[in-house]
Design an enzyme around this catalytic site. Sequence first.
Site, mmCIF file in Angstrom:
data_model
loop_
_atom_site.group_PDB
_atom_site.id
_atom_site.type_symbol
_atom_site.label_atom_id
_atom_site.label_comp_id
_atom_site.label_asym_id
_atom_site.label_seq_id
_atom_site.Cartn_x
_atom_site.Cartn_y
_atom_site.Cartn_z
ATOM 1 C CE LYS A 475 -3.706 2.229 2.740
ATOM 2 N NZ LYS A 475 -4.504 2.024 3.935
ATOM 3 C CG ASP A 477 -0.932 6.511 2.945
ATOM 4 O OD1 ASP A 477 -1.393 7.384 1.948
ATOM 5 O OD2 ASP A 477 -1.124 6.239 3.916
ATOM 6 C CG MET A 478 1.885 11.290 -1.509
ATOM 7 S SD MET A 478 1.323 12.934 -1.088
ATOM 8 C CE MET A 478 2.593 14.037 -1.963
ATOM 9 C CG ASN A 479 -1.260 10.004 4.623
ATOM 10 O OD1 ASN A 479 -2.081 9.898 4.582
ATOM 11 N ND2 ASN A 479 -0.154 9.050 4.986
ATOM 12 C CG ASP A 547 -7.804 8.084 4.677
ATOM 13 O OD1 ASP A 547 -7.501 6.924 4.484
ATOM 14 O OD2 ASP A 547 -7.188 8.952 5.084
HETATM 15 C C1 DGJ Z 1 -3.833 7.494 5.415
HETATM 16 C C2 DGJ Z 1 -4.530 6.089 4.750
HETATM 17 O O1 DGJ Z 1 -5.289 6.724 3.732
HETATM 18 C C3 DGJ Z 1 -4.917 5.121 5.649
HETATM 19 O O2 DGJ Z 1 -5.641 4.488 5.144
HETATM 20 C C4 DGJ Z 1 -3.728 4.804 6.508
HETATM 21 O O3 DGJ Z 1 -2.928 4.186 5.895
HETATM 22 C C5 DGJ Z 1 -2.885 6.170 7.118
HETATM 23 N N1 DGJ Z 1 -2.701 7.083 6.181
HETATM 24 C C6 DGJ Z 1 -1.802 5.648 7.864
HETATM 25 O O4 DGJ Z 1 -1.064 6.635 8.396
#
Ligand code: DGJ
Length: 731
Positions: A475, A477-479, A547
């Site tokens: 997975k 991710d990029m937040n 999310d």
């Molecule tokens: C954001 C993702 O969309 C979530 O599903 C999860 O993986 C978190 N980050 C983890 O930090």
Amino acid sequence: MIEFLEKTKLLSLHTKNTSYIMQVFKGQHLLHLYWGKRIAMTVRDVYLPLDERVNMVHSDPSDKSYHIEDLPFEYAFWGKGDFRSPSLSVTNGSGVIIPGFVYESHTISEGKPEIPGLPSTFAKEKDEAETLEIKLSNPGTDLKVILSYTVFPEFDVITRNVRIENLCESTVRLEKFMSVTIDFPPGGYELLTLPGAWGRERWIERQPVPHGVVSIGSSRGISSHQFNPFIALLSSGTSEVNGEVFGFNLVYSGNFVAETEKNQDDRIRLNMGINPGTFSWELKPGESFETPEAVLVYSDNGLNGMSGIYHNFYRKRLSRSAFAAKERPVLVNNWEATYFSFNEESLLEIANRSKDLGIELFVLDDGWFGGRDSDHSSLGDWVVNRGKLPGGIEGISRKIRKMGMKFGLWFEPEMISPDSDLFRSHPDWALQIENSPPAEGRNQLVLDLTRSEVVTEIISMFKLILGTKAVDYVKWDMNRPLTDVYSSALPSDRQGELYHRYMLGLYKIMDEITSAFPDILFEGCAAGGGRFDPGILHYMPQYWTSDNTDAVSRLKIQYGTSLIYPPIFMGSHVSAVPNHQVGRSTEIEMRGNSAMMGNFGYELDFAKLNKKELETVKNQVSFYKTHRKLIQFGRFYRLVSPFEGETASWMTVCQDNSEFILFYYRILAEANMPRSSVKLAGIDKQSFYRETESGDVYSGSELMFRGYFLPRFTADFQSVIIHFSSMESLD
Ligand code: DGJ
């Protein structure tokens, strides 16, 4: 597929059901004549602009028979009297915009070339696509603009992108360089876009196209939660089944713009490409630059018609992954079950219960590395936390696999925590402006992917961990969005290139890692669906849609997403109640029925479910696995929009029409409600279908034109999923 009529200088592109026609006018201007339902164009001299209109200039004083502002262009330039928003703005060393490019020549070839460094759709067989390249030149310089069109006749798709070549002796600077421009004829069009936010991605918005410019896009460094890189023009009153739709989707994951401009004559110019507001590019002599690709789809069968074309094309010709054509596993993800507080024992307990429920893949989310017990640290320190996982990644993977499940792992490779060993040793690897404390998003900074050493480091990190063969799924991710967009590795006059160079660095990593590990299934994610776009989907055949895992919120999110992207791309999971994002409680049946539209999974602690709920979960997993091929590879139709009331419905039909599943959801209940019915779509009118559970038989025509009558809903958040199979005969 592609024809050129020398006499009339008509260039025609034909797919099975559509035509796209251009004309070289006066030996120089490349005009857009038509895009729509397939036609044969026989007219000799087609374009007849008015010669004398007041308050318009003549771009060519030697020929005053037309005005440039009166012409519908294929690609538009500033500076000679066309005052609409241009496709290209390129300046010379003195900062002057170089005006006017005209038709020089064209070539037609089999197949579809790749776009260097950028993701794009592809032709599997050479003869399934044909490419037209039209060269435009500039009378005053040696700059060449090459418009590229690939026609996929069987898919009913045309793709476009543009290249500029600097054959001059001096450097020029690109300030705006669109992937596609089309001047539409006057008409009462509506504009459809997919705006949103975190947890509310890709809601559908429609509005009449007003005079002037309407512009959507992103300047966040990702395609964004706020707007998908998609725009469509619709004939007024277009529904899911009727009306003309002109769709544009950009295969790009960074800053983009899509704009319409309705002019004084009600003509609409549509431009789409890299966002010029955050872009400039120095082009030295001998260099070229290529735009991302735009995927163009026309349908006169309403929005479902357009979606069907995108879905079919993207399922087969977008993702390079070997998994694109494979059924995807039902997964469990520990994120909402544990967040950062887990250890090997608690993870194995979730895995054990999951296995008993029939789940096939266990995904370990954030928090397995460095000292990451919250989102305050450790991004960049991709070394397993032995306190939590004494046997390392290989240890837990071995135990999960022994249970008969696959093992998946979360990464957020583009990020760096200020509290990390990586930041302490390489502070200059984070994007930041000298003498200005960088803005933090989720307590983290963004790595500078324009630096080759950063790209190399991320690739080595992945190769080290994935090289152990302990991981079956990643997975990615990029937040957070990009801010403090400055790189000390770039000269001061080239900082405008950073956003696009970031994307080139990212795509290089994705390309190298997904090619090096073809047996690993990759799923994209950006704080949910913040980068759910064809650029990422080229490398990763599925994406975490949002999310927000609430069953009701997901109806809108998934409905909007399905405008362009097929259900197989949409990660959708059942989570705990009260829901962690919106606080709503819904029954496990509703949560399952909502998530089952896409790529199915769970993210909750099964230990907290009662016996009856666990039984329901078991049945859900088994139902999904039985019908997975139909759900993941069927033809998808939206039936009732959750944006218009308290119900939602869609269905998926198997490619040979032999079975289908109807999904129907009641959101809020009312007292004393009658039974509702829904008219189905896409099935065989001549066939008869048996409802699997009740055994009731219906004709296809009855279901489509009279409708299917649903059970009576008596409370909030109720839903049904109904499977039907076609019958050999009525006996
Ligand atoms: C954001 C993702 O969309 C979530 O599903 C999860 O993986 C978190 N980050 C983890 O930090």
